[in-house]
Design a protein around this motif. Structure first.
Motif, mmCIF file in Angstrom:
data_model
loop_
_atom_site.group_PDB
_atom_site.id
_atom_site.type_symbol
_atom_site.label_atom_id
_atom_site.label_comp_id
_atom_site.label_asym_id
_atom_site.label_seq_id
_atom_site.Cartn_x
_atom_site.Cartn_y
_atom_site.Cartn_z
ATOM 1 N N ASP A 115 0.863 -1.174 0.000
ATOM 2 C CA ASP A 115 0.000 0.000 0.000
ATOM 3 C C ASP A 115 0.905 1.231 0.000
ATOM 4 O O ASP A 115 1.414 1.646 1.033
ATOM 5 C CB ASP A 115 -0.904 -0.008 1.229
ATOM 6 C CG ASP A 115 -1.895 1.137 1.215
ATOM 7 O OD1 ASP A 115 -1.824 1.981 0.305
ATOM 8 O OD2 ASP A 115 -2.748 1.187 2.125
ATOM 9 N N LYS A 175 3.483 0.188 3.473
ATOM 10 C CA LYS A 175 3.415 -1.067 4.223
ATOM 11 C C LYS A 175 2.838 -2.160 3.333
ATOM 12 O O LYS A 175 2.112 -1.873 2.374
ATOM 13 C CB LYS A 175 2.536 -0.893 5.460
ATOM 14 C CG LYS A 175 1.098 -0.511 5.142
ATOM 15 C CD LYS A 175 0.272 -0.301 6.399
ATOM 16 C CE LYS A 175 -1.167 0.089 6.038
ATOM 17 N NZ LYS A 175 -2.009 0.295 7.243
ATOM 18 N N TYR A 214 0.196 -4.973 2.301
ATOM 19 C CA TYR A 214 -1.218 -5.195 2.606
ATOM 20 C C TYR A 214 -1.366 -6.362 3.575
ATOM 21 O O TYR A 214 -0.525 -7.271 3.622
ATOM 22 C CB TYR A 214 -1.995 -5.489 1.325
ATOM 23 C CG TYR A 214 -2.252 -4.275 0.481
ATOM 24 C CD1 TYR A 214 -3.235 -3.351 0.827
ATOM 25 C CD2 TYR A 214 -1.513 -4.039 -0.670
ATOM 26 C CE1 TYR A 214 -3.476 -2.229 0.038
ATOM 27 C CE2 TYR A 214 -1.742 -2.919 -1.460
ATOM 28 C CZ TYR A 214 -2.724 -2.017 -1.085
ATOM 29 O OH TYR A 214 -2.945 -0.904 -1.862
ATOM 30 N N ASP A 215 -2.431 -6.340 4.347
ATOM 31 C CA ASP A 215 -2.704 -7.421 5.292
ATOM 32 C C ASP A 215 -2.753 -8.757 4.551
ATOM 33 O O ASP A 215 -3.419 -8.890 3.517
ATOM 34 C CB ASP A 215 -4.045 -7.194 5.998
ATOM 35 C CG ASP A 215 -4.019 -6.026 6.969
ATOM 36 O OD1 ASP A 215 -2.914 -5.582 7.324
ATOM 37 O OD2 ASP A 215 -5.104 -5.558 7.366
ATOM 38 N N GLY A 216 -2.053 -9.720 5.080
ATOM 39 C CA GLY A 216 -2.057 -11.067 4.517
ATOM 40 C C GLY A 216 -1.009 -11.317 3.450
ATOM 41 O O GLY A 216 -0.808 -12.476 3.050
ATOM 42 N N THR A 274 2.119 -13.368 4.766
ATOM 43 C CA THR A 274 1.703 -14.757 4.969
ATOM 44 C C THR A 274 1.599 -15.483 3.635
ATOM 45 O O THR A 274 2.041 -16.635 3.495
ATOM 46 C CB THR A 274 0.356 -14.809 5.697
ATOM 47 O OG1 THR A 274 0.490 -14.174 6.977
ATOM 48 C CG2 THR A 274 -0.110 -16.246 5.903
ATOM 49 N N TRP A 281 -8.126 -5.324 -3.481
ATOM 50 C CA TRP A 281 -7.736 -4.517 -2.331
ATOM 51 C C TRP A 281 -6.817 -3.355 -2.719
ATOM 52 O O TRP A 281 -6.376 -2.598 -1.870
ATOM 53 C CB TRP A 281 -7.036 -5.377 -1.276
ATOM 54 C CG TRP A 281 -5.801 -6.076 -1.756
ATOM 55 C CD1 TRP A 281 -4.547 -5.551 -1.917
ATOM 56 C CD2 TRP A 281 -5.682 -7.446 -2.135
ATOM 57 N NE1 TRP A 281 -3.668 -6.491 -2.376
ATOM 58 C CE2 TRP A 281 -4.343 -7.671 -2.523
ATOM 59 C CE3 TRP A 281 -6.596 -8.519 -2.193
ATOM 60 C CZ2 TRP A 281 -3.891 -8.905 -2.950
ATOM 61 C CZ3 TRP A 281 -6.149 -9.751 -2.619
ATOM 62 C CH2 TRP A 281 -4.800 -9.944 -2.996
ATOM 63 N N SER A 310 -8.903 -11.354 -1.267
ATOM 64 C CA SER A 310 -7.967 -11.496 -0.145
ATOM 65 C C SER A 310 -6.777 -12.317 -0.607
ATOM 66 O O SER A 310 -6.918 -13.199 -1.475
ATOM 67 C CB SER A 310 -8.638 -12.160 1.059
ATOM 68 O OG SER A 310 -9.068 -13.465 0.735
ATOM 69 N N GLU A 334 -5.037 -14.803 0.556
ATOM 70 C CA GLU A 334 -5.019 -16.264 0.686
ATOM 71 C C GLU A 334 -5.780 -16.961 -0.438
ATOM 72 O O GLU A 334 -5.536 -18.141 -0.716
ATOM 73 C CB GLU A 334 -5.588 -16.683 2.041
ATOM 74 C CG GLU A 334 -7.031 -16.303 2.295
ATOM 75 C CD GLU A 334 -7.180 -14.963 3.002
ATOM 76 O OE1 GLU A 334 -8.242 -14.754 3.607
ATOM 77 O OE2 GLU A 334 -6.243 -14.148 2.924
#
Length: 215
Positions: A15, A88, A90-92, A95, A188, A207, A209
């Motif tokens: 992001d 930063k 992005y979330d995930g 992972t 996203w 997302s 995943e």
């Protein structure tokens, strides 16, 4: 199973919108122009720094060579000097990248951002998990030209059929398709689902995943 995934950077892995907008608006104000609202940068970014600055100047009503020569170095030098500011993953995403590595999948990154800045951001955010990374370099056409994809495929030693191309904009969908790669659009990032559908993404995910299912 696919052997590699090539990701776009801005709006896909990281992001960077607030960071880009901050340094772009700072360059504009240093030259006496008004600032541009953050959300408008969603549609100004994605085609390299030169196109960004031209778009900014068109927005403020002064896209002239003289204005470009003033604003462009202020933006590029400022952003390159502190490119992690407000940036930063992005979330995930972290992972997902580690899950790909655990499956033996190679990871590439291709950006229209200048190569020096691209390399710094990718190294700082993702370390050695990325196997190959290319930003915009002289002599290599920008996306959606597939030249950069083919260079990454050679570096990763994989064929188009064995790779996914993942991005958040029409430029990314055009790039992947021009290279003959299965394209995955992400919702996203900087653009919406409609743009991805209009440019015929082979798959769309909301997302990180969800990407695993397309390996």
């Amino acid at each position: 199973m696919k052997q590699a995934v090539i990701f776009d950077l801005d709006g896909t892995l990281a992001d960077t919108l607030s960071s880009i907008a901050f340094f772009a608006n700072r360059a504009l104000t240093q030259c006496g122009y008004e600032q541009i609202p953050l959300e408008e940068y969603r549609y100004l970014v994605g085609n390299g720094a030169k196109r960004l600055v031209h778009g900014m100047l068109a927005r403020v009503g002064d896209d002239t060579p003289e204005a470009f020569d003033k604003v462009s170095p202020l933006y590029n030098d400022g952003y390159d000097a502190d490119s992690l500011y407000l940036t930063k993953p992005y979330d995930g995403i972290l992972t997902l990248l580690h899950a790909l590595k655990q499956r033996g999948v190679k990871i590439g990154v291709l950006s229209n951002k200048p190569d020096r800045t691209t390399q710094k951001i990718v190294k700082a955010l993702f370390g050695d998990v990325v196997d190959a990374c290319r930003g915009q370099q002289d002599g290599t056409p920008r996306k959606p030209d597939p030249a950069g994809v083919f260079l990454l495929l050679d570096e990763l030693s994989v064929s188009p059929d064995d790779c996914l191309y993942v991005g958040d904009t029409k430029t990314d969908m055009q790039t992947g398709k021009a290279a003959g790669i299965f394209t995955v659009g992400v919702t996203w990032g900087f653009r919406d689902r409609e743009e991805l559908e209009e440019h015929h993404a082979n798959a769309i995910i909301s997302s990180p995943e969800e990407l695993i299912a397309y390996l």
